[in-house]
Design a protein around this motif. Structure first.
Motif, short mmCIF file in Angstrom:
data_model
loop_
_atom_site.label_atom_id
_atom_site.label_comp_id
_atom_site.label_asym_id
_atom_site.label_seq_id
_atom_site.Cartn_x
_atom_site.Cartn_y
_atom_site.Cartn_z
N THR A 138 0.82 -1.21 0.00
CA THR A 138 0.00 0.00 0.00
C THR A 138 0.85 1.26 0.00
OG1 THR A 138 -0.18 -0.15 2.43
CG2 THR A 138 -1.95 -1.12 1.12
N ALA A 139 1.99 1.23 0.68
CA ALA A 139 2.85 2.42 0.73
C ALA A 139 3.43 2.73 -0.65
CB ALA A 139 3.98 2.21 1.73
N VAL A 140 3.89 1.70 -1.36
CA VAL A 140 4.44 1.91 -2.70
C VAL A 140 3.36 2.46 -3.63
CG1 VAL A 140 5.32 0.72 -4.75
CG2 VAL A 140 6.27 0.19 -2.50
N THR A 141 2.18 1.86 -3.58
CA THR A 141 1.08 2.31 -4.44
C THR A 141 0.67 3.74 -4.12
OG1 THR A 141 0.27 0.03 -4.51
CG2 THR A 141 -1.23 1.75 -5.26
N MET A 142 0.55 4.04 -2.84
CA MET A 142 0.15 5.38 -2.43
C MET A 142 1.19 6.41 -2.83
SD MET A 142 -2.22 7.17 -1.10
CE MET A 142 -3.21 5.91 -0.31
N LEU A 143 2.46 6.07 -2.67
CA LEU A 143 3.53 6.99 -3.03
C LEU A 143 3.47 7.34 -4.52
CD1 LEU A 143 6.10 8.55 -2.30
CD2 LEU A 143 7.41 6.45 -2.74
N LEU A 144 3.26 6.34 -5.35
CA LEU A 144 3.16 6.58 -6.79
C LEU A 144 1.97 7.47 -7.13
CD1 LEU A 144 4.02 3.03 -8.19
CD2 LEU A 144 5.43 5.09 -8.30
N LEU A 145 0.84 7.24 -6.48
CA LEU A 145 -0.35 8.04 -6.75
C LEU A 145 -0.14 9.50 -6.35
CD1 LEU A 145 -3.19 5.61 -5.58
CD2 LEU A 145 -2.51 6.15 -7.92
N VAL A 146 0.55 9.70 -5.24
CA VAL A 146 0.81 11.08 -4.79
C VAL A 146 1.83 11.76 -5.71
CG1 VAL A 146 1.77 12.49 -2.92
CG2 VAL A 146 0.21 10.60 -2.39
N LEU A 147 2.89 11.04 -6.08
CA LEU A 147 3.92 11.62 -6.95
C LEU A 147 3.34 11.96 -8.33
CD1 LEU A 147 7.04 9.41 -6.13
CD2 LEU A 147 6.57 11.76 -5.39
N LEU A 148 2.42 11.14 -8.80
CA LEU A 148 1.79 11.39 -10.10
C LEU A 148 0.63 12.40 -10.00
CD1 LEU A 148 1.70 7.72 -11.46
CD2 LEU A 148 3.19 9.59 -12.23
N LYS A 149 0.41 12.89 -8.77
CA LYS A 149 -0.62 13.90 -8.50
C LYS A 149 -2.03 13.41 -8.85
CE LYS A 149 2.56 17.79 -9.07
NZ LYS A 149 2.84 19.09 -9.73
N VAL A 150 -2.22 12.11 -8.67
CA VAL A 150 -3.57 11.56 -8.83
C VAL A 150 -4.45 11.99 -7.67
CG1 VAL A 150 -4.93 9.44 -9.01
CG2 VAL A 150 -2.69 9.59 -10.14
N PHE A 151 -3.86 11.98 -6.45
CA PHE A 151 -4.54 12.45 -5.25
C PHE A 151 -3.66 13.45 -4.53
CE2 PHE A 151 -6.38 8.08 -5.57
CZ PHE A 151 -7.70 8.46 -5.75
N PRO A 152 -4.24 14.50 -3.97
CA PRO A 152 -3.46 15.41 -3.13
C PRO A 152 -3.18 14.76 -1.77
CG PRO A 152 -5.75 16.09 -3.15
CD PRO A 152 -5.64 14.96 -4.14
N PHE A 153 -2.06 15.12 -1.18
CA PHE A 153 -1.68 14.52 0.09
C PHE A 153 -2.38 15.25 1.24
CE2 PHE A 153 1.30 13.53 3.61
CZ PHE A 153 1.24 12.15 3.52
N THR A 154 -3.67 14.99 1.36
CA THR A 154 -4.48 15.57 2.42
C THR A 154 -5.29 14.46 3.07
OG1 THR A 154 -6.32 16.05 0.90
CG2 THR A 154 -4.66 17.79 1.22
N PRO A 155 -5.66 14.61 4.34
CA PRO A 155 -6.42 13.55 5.03
C PRO A 155 -7.71 13.17 4.33
CG PRO A 155 -5.60 15.15 6.61
CD PRO A 155 -5.32 15.72 5.25
#
Length: 264
Positions: A108-125
């Protein structure tokens, strides 16, 4: 004034309470069919009611904070609970809870990191916590099934594995077919769901957006992202769990750790 939130909450709970009538129907059917599940059904729905009510207030509090540290705390809590639950499913795997937790964390951490780096989701709660919850829950199920299936398959085919080891195969080579079978079985539901999404059922994220007033096109776009991340996180977590299981299945001399496979 201070009690307005409580009044609104109680008003909002009228529909969920009314919906429990379908649970009562299930309880009645269980009673007349003598399934013995009435108590468990009532306990399950009460527990879900309490858990979801509490988490609703917790998420409301976190969303109102401006500290991203809450994201990490919530994420680690979810991973810890998921690791424990998956480990319970594969209870005969030594240190199964830690193996499951580490595998879920990695996937999950690897997947989430990629999504944030690709700006698919903003890093907000408001975005990361719900998304992480979907990934962790799915990875939990897949990891638990993978670990249990791998251990059970090796137990059934101990003779074949031991023969391969005696002929000089490494633990990975000796259990390659068992690993493949465990991964295929655990990942098949995720892949089947991706193949039939929208044809048989409308998934939760998509349904929630549509019921919340979003356009079907927007809902579809989000659901595609969700399906992609679930497949990615589940695959990484399940494969990681097989690698972390091996040390417990074999001795340092590359022999099967028979005590792992003799317990029931």
């Amino acid at each position: 004034m201070d009690l307005e939130w409580l009044v609104e909450f109680l008003k909002g709970m009228l529909k969920p309470i009314a919906a429990t009538v379908v649970v009562l129907l299930a309880v009645l059917l269980s009673y007349f069919q003598k399934l013995g599940l009435e108590g468990e059904m009532v306990y399950s729905i009460l527990r879900a009611f309490v858990q979801l009510s509490v988490i609703g207030f917790v998420l409301q509090f976190i969303f109102n904070q401006q500290n991203r540290g809450w994201i990490l705390l919530a994420y680690l809590f979810m991973v810890s609970v998921a690791g424990y639950t998956a480990g319970q499913r594969a209870k005969h795997v030594p240190r199964g809870k830690y193996v499951a937790g580490a595998s879920i964390l990695a996937g999950t951490a690897v997947t989430m990191l990629l999504l944030v780096l690709l700006k698919v989701f903003p890093f907000t709660p408001r975005y990361i916590i719900p998304v992480a919850g979907m990934m962790v829950g799915n990875a939990m199920t897949v990891t638990g099934v993978t670990m249990k299936r791998l251990r059970d398959d090796i137990k059934i085919q101990m003779g074949l594995v031991e023969t391969a080891l005696a002929l000089g195969a490494t633990p990975r080579q000796a259990t390659l077919q068992q690993v493949k079978r465990a991964l295929v079985i655990s990942l098949s539901p995720v892949l089947d769901n991706a193949k039939t999404v929208g044809l048989i059922s409308l998934p939760g994220a998509m349904t929630g957006l549509i019921m919340g007033g979003a356009s079907p096109v927007e809902a579809i776009q989000l659901q595609i992202v969700v399906m992609n991340m679930l497949i990615g996180a589940s695959t990484v977590s399940s494969i990681m769990s097989t690698y972390l299981c091996w040390p417990a299945f074999f001795t340092k001399a590359y022999q099967l750790e028979t005590k792992v496979f003799t317990s029931d």
